[in-house]
Scaffold this motif. Sequence first.
Motif, PDB file in Angstrom:
ATOM      1  N   UNK A  64       0.846  -1.202   0.000  1.00 18.17           N
ATOM      2  CA  UNK A  64       0.000   0.000   0.000  1.00 18.17           C
ATOM      3  C   UNK A  64       0.879   1.249   0.000  1.00 18.17           C
ATOM      4  N   UNK A  65       1.925   1.223  -0.827  1.00 17.64           N
ATOM      5  CA  UNK A  65       2.868   2.341  -0.875  1.00 17.64           C
ATOM      6  C   UNK A  65       2.207   3.635  -1.331  1.00 17.64           C
ATOM      7  N   UNK A  66       1.382   3.556  -2.374  1.00 15.60           N
ATOM      8  CA  UNK A  66       0.723   4.761  -2.862  1.00 15.60           C
ATOM      9  C   UNK A  66      -0.141   5.386  -1.776  1.00 15.60           C
ATOM     10  N   UNK A  67      -0.932   4.563  -1.103  1.00 18.05           N
ATOM     11  CA  UNK A  67      -1.785   5.056  -0.018  1.00 18.05           C
ATOM     12  C   UNK A  67      -0.941   5.714   1.061  1.00 18.05           C
ATOM     13  N   UNK A  68       0.146   5.078   1.466  1.00 18.93           N
ATOM     14  CA  UNK A  68       1.007   5.623   2.517  1.00 18.93           C
ATOM     15  C   UNK A  68       1.609   6.961   2.114  1.00 18.93           C
ATOM     16  N   UNK A  69       2.108   7.050   0.884  1.00 17.28           N
ATOM     17  CA  UNK A  69       2.719   8.304   0.435  1.00 17.28           C
ATOM     18  C   UNK A  69       1.687   9.419   0.339  1.00 17.28           C
ATOM     19  N   UNK A  70       0.495   9.090  -0.145  1.00 16.07           N
ATOM     20  CA  UNK A  70      -0.549  10.102  -0.242  1.00 16.07           C
ATOM     21  C   UNK A  70      -0.993  10.574   1.141  1.00 16.07           C
ATOM     22  N   UNK A  71      -1.060   9.672   2.091  1.00 13.97           N
ATOM     23  CA  UNK A  71      -1.422  10.078   3.453  1.00 13.97           C
ATOM     24  C   UNK A  71      -0.359  10.990   4.049  1.00 13.97           C
ATOM     25  N   UNK A  72       0.905  10.771   3.663  1.00 15.87           N
ATOM     26  CA  UNK A  72       1.969  11.604   4.222  1.00 15.87           C
ATOM     27  C   UNK A  72       2.065  12.963   3.544  1.00 15.87           C
ATOM     28  N   UNK A  73       2.032  12.992   2.192  1.00 16.28           N
ATOM     29  CA  UNK A  73       2.333  14.261   1.519  1.00 16.28           C
ATOM     30  C   UNK A  73       1.447  14.590   0.320  1.00 16.28           C
ATOM     31  N   UNK A 173       0.238  -9.091   5.561  1.00 18.14           N
ATOM     32  CA  UNK A 173       1.220  -8.548   4.626  1.00 18.14           C
ATOM     33  C   UNK A 173       2.043  -7.469   5.318  1.00 18.14           C
ATOM     34  N   UNK A 174       3.333  -7.544   5.154  1.00 19.43           N
ATOM     35  CA  UNK A 174       4.241  -6.649   5.867  1.00 19.43           C
ATOM     36  C   UNK A 174       4.055  -5.180   5.511  1.00 19.43           C
ATOM     37  N   UNK A 175       3.713  -4.907   4.255  1.00 13.94           N
ATOM     38  CA  UNK A 175       3.686  -3.512   3.817  1.00 13.94           C
ATOM     39  C   UNK A 175       2.320  -3.074   3.299  1.00 13.94           C
ATOM     40  N   UNK A 176       1.283  -3.358   4.091  1.00 16.63           N
ATOM     41  CA  UNK A 176      -0.046  -2.840   3.793  1.00 16.63           C
ATOM     42  C   UNK A 176      -0.442  -1.809   4.850  1.00 16.63           C
ATOM     43  N   UNK A 177      -0.398  -2.179   6.127  1.00 17.00           N
ATOM     44  CA  UNK A 177      -0.717  -1.221   7.193  1.00 17.00           C
ATOM     45  C   UNK A 177       0.412  -0.213   7.395  1.00 17.00           C
ATOM     46  N   UNK A 181       8.906   2.194   4.156  1.00 15.14           N
ATOM     47  CA  UNK A 181       9.674   3.151   4.959  1.00 15.14           C
ATOM     48  C   UNK A 181       9.058   3.428   6.330  1.00 15.14           C
ATOM     49  N   UNK A 182       8.031   2.668   6.709  1.00 14.62           N
ATOM     50  CA  UNK A 182       7.449   2.816   8.037  1.00 14.62           C
ATOM     51  C   UNK A 182       6.338   3.846   8.150  1.00 14.62           C
ATOM     52  N   UNK A 183       5.814   4.336   7.039  1.00 13.31           N
ATOM     53  CA  UNK A 183       4.710   5.293   7.083  1.00 13.31           C
ATOM     54  C   UNK A 183       3.379   4.577   7.263  1.00 13.31           C
ATOM     55  N   UNK A 184       2.398   5.228   7.881  1.00 16.88           N
ATOM     56  CA  UNK A 184       1.073   4.619   7.982  1.00 16.88           C
ATOM     57  C   UNK A 184       0.489   4.363   6.603  1.00 16.88           C
ATOM     58  N   UNK A 185       0.030   3.136   6.386  1.00 23.90           N
ATOM     59  CA  UNK A 185      -0.546   2.762   5.102  1.00 23.90           C
ATOM     60  C   UNK A 185      -2.049   2.636   5.195  1.00 23.90           C
ATOM     61  N   UNK A 186      -2.561   1.469   4.844  1.00 23.31           N
ATOM     62  CA  UNK A 186      -3.997   1.228   4.855  1.00 23.31           C
ATOM     63  C   UNK A 186      -4.471   1.040   6.290  1.00 23.31           C
ATOM     64  N   UNK A 187      -5.461   1.827   6.732  1.00 22.35           N
ATOM     65  CA  UNK A 187      -5.986   1.625   8.090  1.00 22.35           C
ATOM     66  C   UNK A 187      -6.691   0.270   8.193  1.00 22.35           C
ATOM     67  N   UNK A 188      -6.317  -0.497   9.194  1.00 25.26           N
ATOM     68  CA  UNK A 188      -6.895  -1.822   9.414  1.00 25.26           C
ATOM     69  C   UNK A 188      -7.493  -1.912  10.812  1.00 25.26           C
ATOM     70  N   UNK A 189      -8.519  -2.725  11.015  1.00 26.51           N
ATOM     71  CA  UNK A 189      -9.212  -3.546  10.007  1.00 26.51           C
ATOM     72  C   UNK A 189     -10.041  -2.670   9.062  1.00 26.51           C
ATOM     73  N   UNK A 190     -10.319  -3.198   7.888  1.00 21.71           N
ATOM     74  CA  UNK A 190     -11.129  -2.468   6.917  1.00 21.71           C
ATOM     75  C   UNK A 190     -12.528  -2.246   7.456  1.00 21.71           C
ATOM     76  N   UNK A 191     -13.099  -1.068   7.238  1.00 24.09           N
ATOM     77  CA  UNK A 191     -14.521  -0.908   7.544  1.00 24.09           C
ATOM     78  C   UNK A 191     -15.338  -1.825   6.628  1.00 24.09           C
ATOM     79  N   UNK A 192     -16.560  -2.154   7.013  1.00 29.34           N
ATOM     80  CA  UNK A 192     -17.395  -2.986   6.131  1.00 29.34           C
ATOM     81  C   UNK A 192     -17.603  -2.327   4.783  1.00 29.34           C
ATOM     82  N   UNK A 193     -17.823  -3.127   3.768  1.00 29.62           N
ATOM     83  CA  UNK A 193     -18.119  -2.600   2.441  1.00 29.62           C
ATOM     84  C   UNK A 193     -19.488  -1.953   2.457  1.00 29.62           C
ATOM     85  N   UNK A 194     -19.570  -0.652   2.131  1.00 28.95           N
ATOM     86  CA  UNK A 194     -20.876  -0.002   2.095  1.00 28.95           C
ATOM     87  C   UNK A 194     -21.719  -0.537   0.935  1.00 28.95           C
ATOM     88  N   UNK A 195     -23.006  -0.489   1.072  1.00 29.35           N
ATOM     89  CA  UNK A 195     -23.888  -0.897  -0.016  1.00 29.35           C
ATOM     90  C   UNK A 195     -23.716   0.073  -1.175  1.00 29.35           C
TER      91      UNK A 195
END
Length: 196
Positions: A64-73, A173-177, A181-195
């Motif tokens: 989840x590198x893209x998600x992590x980078x976007x959350x950072x900058x 998976x080591x690099x999803x949450x 580089x140790x940045x916050x990635x995908x927030x876990x656990x996932x919220x339920x899938x909305x309708x």
Amino acid sequence: MGKTYERIDGRLRTFIEAQPMFFTATAPLAGDGTINLSPKGLRGSFAVLDELTVAYLDFAGSNAETVAHLRENGRITLMWCAFTGPPNIVRVHGRGEPVFRDDPRWPGLLGHFPDIDPGPHGLRAIVVVHAELIRDTCGYAVPLMTYEADRDLHGRRFAREDDASLSAYFAGKEHVATSIDGLPGLPLPLPPTPAR
């Protein structure tokens, strides 16, 4: 050769919407951080929201590198190449953000993707990008290649997951949450899938 555009419309919009794949590039702020470059495919998973805003569906994967980078900058570049027809490369440089399942904007954003069923793909975020610089270049050295079809492997793999098992998959998976580089990635656990 290269041209700068004020907006994504007309011929430019037609070109990027017709491409079966594109690439995303992001990086952390740290000078020694890991730059990420990802190919994106699956017809129907990209949309032009308005003349300066695009979005794509971020499906299940082992990073989840893209998600992590976007959350950072927030910095991101999207690139499309003409593999058929006249040569062309289009880049959209801008600011992006991952919109997660529990965001109130989720249902409205998901409505921009009517031509794909995100269910089998483990949809985890919708990445929204606001363009700051839009450019094209010649693409003379990009090879001619023929698009045959989307692979069905991703949908087949993740169709068997529900929200709980998908969260467990990501947690394993080591690099999803957390990014490489140790940045916050995908927030876990996932919220339920909305309708939808």
